[in-house]
Enzyme design. Structure first.
Site, PDB file in Angstrom:
ATOM      1  N   HIS A  13       0.717  -0.758   0.346  1.00  0.00           N
ATOM      2  CA  HIS A  13       0.293   0.139   0.118  1.00  0.00           C
ATOM      3  C   HIS A  13       0.553   1.111   0.215  1.00  0.00           C
ATOM      4  O   HIS A  13       2.149   1.196   0.619  1.00  0.00           O
ATOM      5  CB  HIS A  13      -0.572   0.011   1.020  1.00  0.00           C
ATOM      6  CG  HIS A  13      -0.666  -0.129   2.394  1.00  0.00           C
ATOM      7  ND1 HIS A  13       0.480   0.437   3.207  1.00  0.00           N
ATOM      8  CD2 HIS A  13      -0.444  -1.416   3.148  1.00  0.00           C
ATOM      9  CE1 HIS A  13       0.734   0.725   4.297  1.00  0.00           C
ATOM     10  NE2 HIS A  13       0.639   0.040   4.443  1.00  0.00           N
ATOM     11  N   GLU A  86      -2.296  -7.391   6.891  1.00  0.00           N
ATOM     12  CA  GLU A  86      -0.727  -7.004   7.522  1.00  0.00           C
ATOM     13  C   GLU A  86      -0.596  -7.818   8.740  1.00  0.00           C
ATOM     14  O   GLU A  86      -1.312  -8.681   9.638  1.00  0.00           O
ATOM     15  CB  GLU A  86      -0.263  -5.535   7.819  1.00  0.00           C
ATOM     16  CG  GLU A  86      -0.803  -4.889   6.453  1.00  0.00           C
ATOM     17  CD  GLU A  86      -2.029  -5.440   5.785  1.00  0.00           C
ATOM     18  OE1 GLU A  86      -1.770  -5.178   4.826  1.00  0.00           O
ATOM     19  OE2 GLU A  86      -3.201  -5.679   5.890  1.00  0.00           O
TER      20      GLU A  86
END
Length: 177
Positions: A13, A86
């Site tokens: 990201h 994550e």
């Protein structure tokens, strides 16, 4: 039967609102910053000529927003996979590297020695992330094997733990979250 190659783009990201503060925000749902959105738009433009077949991401907001920007030029729906989420930094979440080093010096030292197998209290090791993410990636690649080879490219949103920690610079270098 002839095997076709599946090309997987592993995209992290964009920068977040806490990137500049060098905070641990793996499992915390922090937003992309303006800079992060711009980084992602530039990458979407670079990938716009690729024949992307699917876009997969973790369910966190920053990764979902990144994936939607990347999927837009291809008119694809983003698909979430929990296994791509994550790494959890446990009780380090939302702390700066400096705060962790001060408050948990023994843990910080262990992490510096072996960031792949060490996990802070309540968090995950890179090995644990690999154990949950790799089966998802294998499933996605196997699922794409029957597709036209020209359109079997996938974007999976995850930062490989074997790369992420070892490539993370010390404080004062480029910031990651």
């Amino acid at each position: 039967m002839k095997m076709t190659a599946t090309r997987v783009f592993m995209v992290r990201h964009g920068a977040t609102v806490v990137s500049a503060e060098d905070r641990f925000a793996g499992a915390s749902d922090v937003e992309l910053s303006h800079e992060g959105r711009e980084q992602t738009r530039r990458l979407a433009e670079r990938l716009s000529h690729e024949q992307i077949a699917a876009v997969y991401t973790s369910p966190l907001g920053r990764t979902l927003e990144t994936a939607k920007i990347l999927a837009a030029p291809h008119s694809l729906e983003v698909q979430t996979r929990d296994g791509l989420r994550e790494i959890s930094h446990g009780h380090w979440e939302q702390m700066t590297r400096h705060e962790v080093e001060e408050k948990f010096p023994d843990e910080a030292a262990e992490w510096e020695k072996d960031p792949y197998t060490f996990a802070p209290m309540g968090g995950e090791s890179g090995l644990a992330v690999t154990a949950r993410a790799l089966p998802v990636l294998i499933e996605l690649v196997r699922h794409s094997q029957g597709d036209d080879p020209a359109s079997t490219k996938l974007i999976a949103r995850i930062r490989p733990p074997t790369i992420s920690r070892y490539s993370r610079p010390k404080a004062g270098g480029t910031k990651y979250c």
